[in-house]
Design a protein around this motif. Structure first.
Motif, mmCIF file in Angstrom:
data_model
loop_
_atom_site.group_PDB
_atom_site.id
_atom_site.type_symbol
_atom_site.label_atom_id
_atom_site.label_comp_id
_atom_site.label_asym_id
_atom_site.label_seq_id
_atom_site.Cartn_x
_atom_site.Cartn_y
_atom_site.Cartn_z
ATOM 1 N N PRO A 87 0.819 -1.223 0.000
ATOM 2 C CA PRO A 87 0.000 0.000 0.000
ATOM 3 C C PRO A 87 0.852 1.272 0.000
ATOM 4 O O PRO A 87 0.448 2.285 -0.598
ATOM 5 N N GLU A 88 2.006 1.219 0.629
ATOM 6 C CA GLU A 88 2.866 2.415 0.674
ATOM 7 C C GLU A 88 3.541 2.707 -0.655
ATOM 8 O O GLU A 88 4.233 3.720 -0.791
ATOM 9 N N ASP A 89 3.342 1.860 -1.655
ATOM 10 C CA ASP A 89 3.824 2.166 -2.998
ATOM 11 C C ASP A 89 2.859 3.099 -3.739
ATOM 12 O O ASP A 89 3.160 3.546 -4.847
ATOM 13 N N THR A 90 1.724 3.359 -3.142
ATOM 14 C CA THR A 90 0.745 4.258 -3.744
ATOM 15 C C THR A 90 1.339 5.650 -3.898
ATOM 16 O O THR A 90 1.816 6.252 -2.926
ATOM 17 N N ALA A 91 1.333 6.149 -5.134
ATOM 18 C CA ALA A 91 1.942 7.452 -5.427
ATOM 19 C C ALA A 91 1.727 7.771 -6.896
ATOM 20 O O ALA A 91 1.286 6.917 -7.671
ATOM 21 N N VAL A 92 2.057 8.991 -7.251
ATOM 22 C CA VAL A 92 2.186 9.340 -8.663
ATOM 23 C C VAL A 92 3.627 9.040 -9.062
ATOM 24 O O VAL A 92 4.568 9.482 -8.386
#
Length: 122
Positions: A87-92
């Motif tokens: 989940p912490e890979d969530t990004a632009v």
């Protein structure tokens, strides 16, 4: 002037995989060090991975062993394969290029794409 266009973002599941692509409009793609960066809401932009023309690799600590950067100089493409998503890979995610490798490593690359959203959620 080099234009970079990312594609392949979207929704991924924890533990799953996604792949990103970036195409560059240039006749001299092979001279550029390419990088992938990401920026999550409320956080600073960070280097995910970089790849020099000679094959020199660099990965951010948070993705090392899970993500892989590659390039195809004949197609003017750079790729980011993302495995074991968290989940912490969530990004632009942004693609960047510069003829000076240090500029890519220090987030001072000359050319940037518009970014593509990656969301990791179940």
């Amino acid at each position: 002037q080099v234009q970079l266009v990312e594609s392949g973002g979207g929704l991924g599941e924890p533990g799953g995989s996604l792949g990103l692509s970036c195409v560059a409009t240039t006749n001299i793609f092979s001279i550029y060090t390419m990088g992938w960066y990401r920026q999550a809401p409320g956080k600073q932009r960070e280097l995910v991975a970089s790849l020099t023309p000679g094959g020199g690799l660099n990965y951010g600590d948070s993705v090392r062993g899970r993500f892989s950067i590659s390039r195809d100089d004949e197609k003017n493409m750079v790729y980011l394969q993302m495995n074991s998503l968290k989940p912490e890979d969530t990004a632009v995610y942004y693609c960047a290029a510069d003829s000076i490798p240090l500029n890519v490593l220090t987030m001072q690359a000359k050319y940037w794409g518009q970014g593509t959203q990656v969301t990791v959620s179940s």
